[in-house]
Design a protein around this motif. Sequence first.
Motif, PDB file in Angstrom:
ATOM      1  N   LYS A 168     -67.348  38.570  24.423  1.00  0.00           N
ATOM      2  CA  LYS A 168     -66.758  39.187  25.608  1.00  0.00           C
ATOM      3  C   LYS A 168     -66.282  38.156  26.620  1.00  0.00           C
ATOM      4  CE  LYS A 168     -70.400  41.937  26.131  1.00  0.00           C
ATOM      5  NZ  LYS A 168     -71.019  41.848  24.795  1.00  0.00           N
ATOM      6  N   SER A 169     -67.003  37.024  26.729  1.00  0.00           N
ATOM      7  CA  SER A 169     -66.642  36.049  27.762  1.00  0.00           C
ATOM      8  C   SER A 169     -65.193  35.589  27.653  1.00  0.00           C
ATOM      9  CB  SER A 169     -67.548  34.822  27.690  1.00  0.00           C
ATOM     10  OG  SER A 169     -68.867  35.204  27.427  1.00  0.00           O
ATOM     11  N   GLN A 179     -73.522  29.622  31.450  1.00  0.00           N
ATOM     12  CA  GLN A 179     -72.094  29.883  31.243  1.00  0.00           C
ATOM     13  C   GLN A 179     -71.246  28.855  31.964  1.00  0.00           C
ATOM     14  OE1 GLN A 179     -70.510  33.697  31.261  1.00  0.00           O
ATOM     15  NE2 GLN A 179     -71.880  34.294  29.622  1.00  0.00           N
ATOM     16  N   ASP A 184     -69.447  41.542  34.468  1.00  0.00           N
ATOM     17  CA  ASP A 184     -70.228  41.414  33.235  1.00  0.00           C
ATOM     18  C   ASP A 184     -71.427  42.363  33.313  1.00  0.00           C
ATOM     19  OD1 ASP A 184     -70.649  40.447  30.735  1.00  0.00           O
ATOM     20  OD2 ASP A 184     -71.292  38.440  31.340  1.00  0.00           O
ATOM     21  N   ARG A 242     -76.014  35.087  18.009  1.00  0.00           N
ATOM     22  CA  ARG A 242     -74.823  35.205  18.840  1.00  0.00           C
ATOM     23  C   ARG A 242     -73.705  34.295  18.377  1.00  0.00           C
ATOM     24  NH1 ARG A 242     -74.404  36.477  24.233  1.00  0.00           N
ATOM     25  NH2 ARG A 242     -75.972  37.944  24.913  1.00  0.00           N
TER      26      ARG A 242
HETATM   27 MG    MG Z   1     -71.894  38.019  27.592  1.00  0.00          MG
END
Ligand code: MG
Length: 708
Positions: free
Chosen positions: A45-46, A73, A138, A322
């Motif tokens: 998604k980022s 992040q 987010d 992930r």
């Molecule tokens: Mg995320």
Amino acid sequence: MFEQALPLLESYFGYHSFRNGQEQAIRSVLGGRNTICVMPTGGGKSICYQIPALILSGTTIVISPLISLMKDQVDALVQIGVPAAFINSSLSYNEANERIDAAKQGKYKLLYIAPERLESPDFIEDLKSMDIPLIAVDEAHCISQWGHDFRPSYRHIQYMIDGLPQRPKVLALTATATPRVREDICRLLDIDERNTIITGFERVNLSFSVIKGQDRVKFLLEYLKQNEKEAGIIYAATRKNVDQLYERLRKEHINVARYHAGMGDVERAQEQERFLEDKASVMVATSAFGMGIDKSNIRYVLHFQLPKNMESYYQEAGRAGRDGLKSECILLYSPQDVQIQRFLIDQSSDRSRMSQELEKLQQMVDYCHTENCLQEFILAYFGETDTEPCGRCGNCTDSRTRIEVTRETQMVLSCVIRMGQRFGKNITAQVLTGSKNKKVTEMGFERLTTYGIMKEKGAKEVSDFIEFLISQELIGIEQGQFPTLYVTPKGKDILLGKEQVYRRETLQVKQVSKNDPLFEALRDVRKRIADEEKVPPFVIFSDAALKDMCAKLPKTNEEFLQVSGVGEHKLQKYGLEFIQAIRTFCEEHPDYKSELEDEPVPKKAAKKEAGDSHLETLKLHQSQLSIADIAERRELAISTVENHLLQCAQLGMEVDFNRLIPDEYIPLLENALSEVGRDRLKPIKELLPEEVSYFMIKVYVYYISKKK
Ligand code: MG
Ligand code: ADP
């Protein structure tokens, strides 16, 4: 504008193509539309807001609920040369002001902020003097009371947007949103529901399995030994369980960290950090751990106890893999846990939700007992039905042979009865194996006819076998000061010789990923750099990038750029060191060829060959037995029987579905369908009384309404 997207993805992030959904999301945002993007954890998604942030002029604001996540992040962005910063309560007053000033001067492409900031009028004023083309929200489900993590401060977002001189676009992102929550997000952030981008919830790199009837601690220790180089999370139900497991694992010299709400803030933060920085490979935790953990190289998530519902389970298990590499999600099932969870639900104050929670728990139990694909079971739970068996999970890949153990079972059951159904597992095993233990003789058990009838086996082995009989619900456990065993009605049928018992061989513990000497060498290089730069290793390169290096063996800058996850910036920063390490390694190992497998590709697995079990079910159904009767007779979970019938229908066999839905529900179903359509089952379910199960809805949607 979109033409710039792919070149930016390559040069900054080092990825060569977009993943499912990313391109649509980016196009939608660049096209000037407020958008909501629903993708599973690890779906990527980022990128959906980071690429637009690079393309659009000004500073994109990212609202993110978790402080730890923000830092990682931002670290990751700075690593690839994107100017970014965060503002949250971890900063001092001066630090925050410095960053705000820098932001006003347009020094950042992305600015991450905690939602609580929006409650400060001063901060809103500061935002007004920035050039903001896009607001990314987010974990957008936090805005909804119906979500699982409501944050009132999210309600200030729209207020902030309304106050800005130029109206920015909004991109909302979440991994978990029921239709109701999605509606809330759209309404509260002024998003047209038609601008929804939603990808499936399947995680193609995860393989799920359920382990039952085995000694949990033994399984765990063996598993950790096999996978000692990999990072993983072990979820336990209570603080006490966490502490006990933690001590147990430390005794085995396993490098373990722990996390639960009973620990002090400082210690918790330290433990979390040790895990993130690969200094501890195993994290034992309660469900308090994990929100906002972005660590990408978690290779397994193991549940030591049954979670309370599928929502929690999929979220916790979903923290594995992930980075897209193969990872495992294992649930260790024991029927005692069901009683504990029931007890907890019973104790909770909210009576009105009790039956719903019990139903959810039952579905978790059904998950543990289904013989069908586990990933499919999960997807169906979340309303995705057009699926196929995954071909990866414990059930899809189970090739163990079944051996008949009826006689042994009868020995154990009759011993339990002869002992008066008042004793626990260990002493029962001792009696069966003819132990001369003091307690055994004191009670006069050596005079029982069942004393020593299994003496060719070890007490531990017999105790494991009892565990298996518990998992089959042939033996029940009476909770009390000491848990005691009793024979269930199902067990009595076995004693009477009405049924047979089969057991699969014990499961062999596997390694999640193979060892590879070059991978280890590169891992060391990464660790050293990470320590120097004081960032978690996965921020330098993901495991996926290291694996790709092993496969491609890059020896020049151009070759290094071809590695997935290597962009211009990382080439400049780390190319030399990694290329050097690869060269040295190849000189010392001229015959090296990576045996690591490729990243799993999201292709549909072939349909698993069906056994004959569904035919058996169909036969019983045709002889007018109800689903519950069939389940009981065949000792299958209800959901398994239901799936058998659906399977038969899919294969074109004649199934009398009209018998499966009580007549009074038919008009309700009809109405629900005309209201929300037939594409997704969840919205239909929400319109119906609780007693109407997903199975009934499926039957109606796929078989009955079509015929009409
Ligand atoms: Mg995320
Ligand atoms: P999410 O927020 O949806 O859980 P992330 O944005 O954290 O997922 O991305 C998960 C992982 O996938 C990260 O390691 C990220 O670098 C990687 N990733 C994202 N997009 C791509 C892509 N197009 N190609 C390869 N890897 C990608």
